[in-house]
Write a protein that holds these residues in place. Sequence first.
Motif, PDB file in Angstrom:
ATOM      1  N   ALA A   1       8.245   4.735   2.851  1.00 34.97           N
ATOM      2  CA  ALA A   1       8.268   5.945   2.282  1.00 34.97           C
ATOM      3  C   ALA A   1       6.924   6.456   1.773  1.00 34.97           C
ATOM      4  O   ALA A   1       5.872   5.304   1.478  1.00 34.97           O
ATOM      5  N   MET A   2       6.749   7.568   1.854  1.00 30.19           N
ATOM      6  CA  MET A   2       5.178   8.341   1.673  1.00 30.19           C
ATOM      7  C   MET A   2       5.098   9.246   0.668  1.00 30.19           C
ATOM      8  O   MET A   2       6.431   9.713   0.665  1.00 30.19           O
TER       9      MET A   2
ATOM     10  N   GLY B   1      13.912  -1.764  -4.419  1.00 32.52           N
ATOM     11  CA  GLY B   1      14.155  -2.505  -3.820  1.00 32.52           C
ATOM     12  C   GLY B   1      13.784  -3.890  -3.412  1.00 32.52           C
ATOM     13  O   GLY B   1      14.239  -4.930  -3.484  1.00 32.52           O
ATOM     14  N   LEU B   2      11.781  -3.399  -3.670  1.00 31.42           N
ATOM     15  CA  LEU B   2      11.447  -4.995  -3.250  1.00 31.42           C
ATOM     16  C   LEU B   2      12.003  -5.820  -5.308  1.00 31.42           C
ATOM     17  O   LEU B   2      11.631  -6.628  -4.870  1.00 31.42           O
ATOM     18  N   VAL B   3      12.162  -5.125  -6.280  1.00 31.33           N
ATOM     19  CA  VAL B   3      11.821  -5.667  -7.360  1.00 31.33           C
ATOM     20  C   VAL B   3      13.150  -6.327  -7.167  1.00 31.33           C
ATOM     21  O   VAL B   3      13.289  -7.426  -8.079  1.00 31.33           O
TER      22      VAL B   3
ATOM     23  N   TYR C   1       0.464  -1.616   0.211  1.00 27.70           N
ATOM     24  CA  TYR C   1      -0.247  -0.375  -0.167  1.00 27.70           C
ATOM     25  C   TYR C   1       0.990   1.166  -0.412  1.00 27.70           C
ATOM     26  O   TYR C   1       1.859   0.858   0.954  1.00 27.70           O
ATOM     27  N   LEU C   2       0.461   2.322  -1.055  1.00 24.71           N
ATOM     28  CA  LEU C   2       1.805   3.786  -1.033  1.00 24.71           C
ATOM     29  C   LEU C   2       0.556   4.829  -0.578  1.00 24.71           C
ATOM     30  O   LEU C   2      -0.798   5.056  -1.352  1.00 24.71           O
TER      31      LEU C   2
ATOM     32  N   SER D   1       1.188  -3.224   8.672  1.00 23.49           N
ATOM     33  CA  SER D   1       2.735  -3.977   8.846  1.00 23.49           C
ATOM     34  C   SER D   1       3.264  -3.244   7.840  1.00 23.49           C
ATOM     35  O   SER D   1       2.754  -2.244   7.578  1.00 23.49           O
ATOM     36  N   GLU D   2       4.774  -4.401   7.445  1.00 23.49           N
ATOM     37  CA  GLU D   2       5.396  -3.883   6.544  1.00 23.49           C
ATOM     38  C   GLU D   2       4.509  -4.013   4.689  1.00 23.49           C
ATOM     39  O   GLU D   2       5.029  -3.470   3.999  1.00 23.49           O
TER      40      GLU D   2
END
Length: 405
Positions: free
Chosen positions: A347-348, A394-396, A317-318, A341-342
């Motif tokens: 960052a928003m 980073g997730l990619v 979720y962003l 949570s994670e």
Amino acid sequence: MNSTEALKARQSIQPAIDETIWADSQALGSQLQLLRERLFPPEAEKQLRRFSSAEVAKLIGVTESYVRHLALAEDGPVPEKAQNGKRAYTLDQIHALRRHLTKGKTSYVPIRTAGEHLQIIAVTNFKGGSGKTTSAAHLAQYFALRGYRVLAVDLDPQASMSALYGYQPEFDVGDNGTLYGAIRYDEERRPLSEIIRRTYFAGLDLVPGNLELHEFEHDTPRVLSDRNRDPDGLFFMRVSNALESVGDNYDVVVIDCPPQLGFLTMSALCAATSVLITVHPQMLDVASMNQFLAMTSQLLSVVREAGGNLGYDWMRYLVTRYEPHDGPQAQIVAFLRNLFSERVLTAMMVKSTAVSDAGLSKQTIYEAGRETMNRQTYDRAVESMDSVNAEIEGLVRQAWGRAAA
């Protein structure tokens, strides 16, 4: 005169509502075209600004002094030198410099290697105004700036992302010129490779959108009711199959989904390897997102039972349009973090006049130059956008089994 007669009398005087709406649509479209021609004359093409040595160093991951040394020695692409003596690089030159610097074990070219699967990120939300298109457009450009090969797919019939890239949907995108042309059910279907358009943003290609995409929503129920349909051509496989046909050319695909839960959105979610859900931290928006999540879950469970692949690398979720000094917003963000949570990005995306100002000239904050607006406002907007997109990068990379950049 009774009420029925009065109503008929008014209707005979006033034009039908569909005619009024159509006339308004045509008037607005004509004015938008005139505005576009003033911003970008017909003989001109939208171009991306050049980047300073400091920006180049940050994008590639080297020191500014090293970039300047390379320029002085003419070692690699030679940047343009302005009258004030400062050097400026095109994005094409930045990509060329990445390749030039890649020697031995050190690689500055981040494209995926064998064994690393295509990342397809579906950016979605049920409610308009959540910053969905802004998030998708900036995310696609962020990856392109850092040397990845990117395909942006405008799956929203409103085609806001296409307009951002300089395409007026009703004038510049013809029949079969959207993703619909590659996923339709009849003999008019064409390869996605013929629909993809190069953009002025080096390393970033676009599949534009327009109202034609609605046809998929109309065609699919008819096909689903046909007992003689091709079982291999189910709707939830069509976007995935189309993207797979061009997958070798890209590292990351960013899909701007429609703001409603129809067959297009469901197809995009089935094609995706990752999902980004934008949420504006207002209680009405959060309540709307709750309905979106419930409906999505129910529909996806049906697709999964029918054989759809719903294995995601990640879902996040962003928080968008965040105002740091707004107490109620901070409470809602804390509420979401406590629940998910994670899965809520750290960052928003901060609400910024810099992003709005850039949008007035159909630009993103990455396209607008620092000199075009208040520098502190610009820097805060870029820092916020970079923080969000770096976390997604980073997730990619994690999904590929790589270390963080």
